[in-house]
Design a protein around this motif. Structure first.
Motif, mmCIF file in Angstrom:
data_model
loop_
_atom_site.group_PDB
_atom_site.id
_atom_site.type_symbol
_atom_site.label_atom_id
_atom_site.label_comp_id
_atom_site.label_asym_id
_atom_site.label_seq_id
_atom_site.Cartn_x
_atom_site.Cartn_y
_atom_site.Cartn_z
ATOM 1 N N ILE A 56 0.971 -1.350 0.493
ATOM 2 C CA ILE A 56 0.034 -0.121 0.023
ATOM 3 C C ILE A 56 0.752 1.264 -0.013
ATOM 4 O O ILE A 56 0.663 2.149 -0.888
ATOM 5 C CB ILE A 56 -1.272 0.285 1.330
ATOM 6 N N GLN A 57 1.949 1.057 0.795
ATOM 7 C CA GLN A 57 3.122 2.359 1.243
ATOM 8 C C GLN A 57 4.084 2.377 -0.642
ATOM 9 O O GLN A 57 3.674 3.764 -0.802
ATOM 10 C CB GLN A 57 3.138 2.035 2.092
ATOM 11 N N GLU A 58 4.173 1.716 -0.686
ATOM 12 C CA GLU A 58 5.109 1.972 -2.270
ATOM 13 C C GLU A 58 3.834 2.166 -3.107
ATOM 14 O O GLU A 58 4.274 3.243 -4.352
ATOM 15 C CB GLU A 58 4.891 0.234 -2.672
ATOM 16 N N SER A 59 3.057 1.809 -3.191
ATOM 17 C CA SER A 59 1.646 2.612 -4.186
ATOM 18 C C SER A 59 1.075 3.961 -4.523
ATOM 19 O O SER A 59 1.364 4.282 -5.224
ATOM 20 C CB SER A 59 0.532 1.181 -4.508
ATOM 21 N N LYS A 60 0.767 4.448 -3.251
ATOM 22 C CA LYS A 60 0.957 5.503 -2.050
ATOM 23 C C LYS A 60 2.471 6.289 -3.494
ATOM 24 O O LYS A 60 1.595 7.535 -3.613
ATOM 25 C CB LYS A 60 0.637 6.351 -1.187
ATOM 26 N N ILE B 78 -5.591 3.848 -5.619
ATOM 27 C CA ILE B 78 -6.598 4.684 -5.783
ATOM 28 C C ILE B 78 -7.248 5.014 -4.306
ATOM 29 O O ILE B 78 -7.643 3.127 -3.855
ATOM 30 C CB ILE B 78 -7.647 4.068 -6.529
ATOM 31 N N ASP B 79 -7.540 5.171 -2.872
ATOM 32 C CA ASP B 79 -8.287 5.277 -2.291
ATOM 33 C C ASP B 79 -10.444 5.419 -2.485
ATOM 34 O O ASP B 79 -10.206 6.975 -2.644
ATOM 35 C CB ASP B 79 -7.666 6.547 -1.400
ATOM 36 N N ALA B 80 -10.540 4.402 -2.070
ATOM 37 C CA ALA B 80 -11.919 4.473 -2.376
ATOM 38 C C ALA B 80 -12.889 4.352 -1.164
ATOM 39 O O ALA B 80 -14.141 3.292 -0.719
ATOM 40 C CB ALA B 80 -12.377 3.352 -3.657
ATOM 41 N N ARG C 145 -12.310 3.463 7.768
ATOM 42 C CA ARG C 145 -10.868 2.315 7.889
ATOM 43 C C ARG C 145 -11.083 1.236 6.398
ATOM 44 O O ARG C 145 -11.981 1.063 6.004
ATOM 45 C CB ARG C 145 -10.912 1.528 8.791
ATOM 46 N N THR C 146 -9.423 0.728 5.722
ATOM 47 C CA THR C 146 -9.446 0.190 5.043
ATOM 48 C C THR C 146 -9.726 -1.357 5.302
ATOM 49 O O THR C 146 -9.095 -1.980 6.492
ATOM 50 C CB THR C 146 -8.367 0.363 4.345
ATOM 51 N N ARG C 147 -10.797 -2.072 4.827
ATOM 52 C CA ARG C 147 -11.009 -2.652 4.944
ATOM 53 C C ARG C 147 -10.511 -4.055 4.274
ATOM 54 O O ARG C 147 -10.294 -5.251 4.517
ATOM 55 C CB ARG C 147 -12.645 -2.993 5.953
ATOM 56 N N SER C 148 -9.849 -3.304 2.628
ATOM 57 C CA SER C 148 -10.251 -4.676 1.719
ATOM 58 C C SER C 148 -9.349 -3.666 0.711
ATOM 59 O O SER C 148 -8.753 -2.950 0.355
ATOM 60 C CB SER C 148 -10.895 -5.555 1.152
ATOM 61 N N VAL C 149 -8.020 -4.531 0.214
ATOM 62 C CA VAL C 149 -7.179 -3.989 -1.242
ATOM 63 C C VAL C 149 -6.901 -4.651 -1.956
ATOM 64 O O VAL C 149 -7.574 -6.106 -2.393
ATOM 65 C CB VAL C 149 -4.954 -3.784 -0.885
ATOM 66 N N ILE D 270 -6.745 -0.437 -5.354
ATOM 67 C CA ILE D 270 -7.404 0.455 -4.570
ATOM 68 C C ILE D 270 -7.695 0.079 -3.529
ATOM 69 O O ILE D 270 -8.053 -1.846 -3.065
ATOM 70 C CB ILE D 270 -8.364 0.316 -4.891
ATOM 71 N N LEU D 271 -7.893 0.972 -2.381
ATOM 72 C CA LEU D 271 -8.121 0.410 -0.853
ATOM 73 C C LEU D 271 -9.767 0.782 -0.913
ATOM 74 O O LEU D 271 -10.186 1.316 -1.481
ATOM 75 C CB LEU D 271 -7.815 1.582 -0.185
ATOM 76 N N SER D 272 -10.361 -0.256 -0.254
ATOM 77 C CA SER D 272 -12.129 -0.167 -0.092
ATOM 78 C C SER D 272 -12.120 -0.150 1.042
ATOM 79 O O SER D 272 -11.740 -0.855 2.557
ATOM 80 C CB SER D 272 -12.266 -1.339 -0.984
#
Length: 86
Positions: free
Chosen positions: A32-36, A42-44, A49-53, A62-64
């Protein structure tokens, strides 16, 4: 093209999903950090709170805020519908 709702009106293409994973482990947190850092995240979550990647075939992450099981069930139900049509 089959589309999946990943929460709050956000939709992704089911054919492009590689994996749906939980963000709990350290390796996933690094992904997640590398992709940011590389602008591939993509933060959706809409601030929740992020519950799935969701890892896409394009390299996007994509963060969901929806549970991975819920998203997987939606993917499976669409796959079942397409089998019935054929």
């Amino acid at each position: 093209m089959q589309l999946i709702n990943i929460g709050f009106g956000n939709i992704v293409s089911a054919e492009r999903i590689i994996s749906i994973i939980s963000p709990e482990s350290a390796p996933i947190k690094r992904i997640i950090q590398e992709s940011k850092d590389t602008k591939m995240a993509i933060d959706a979550t809409y601030g929740r709170r992020t519950r799935s990647v969701i890892i896409m075939d394009s390299g996007h992450v994509i963060l969901s805020a929806i549970q991975p099981e819920t998203i997987a069930n939606r993917v499976q139900s669409i796959a079942d519908e397409s089998e019935e049509e054929e």
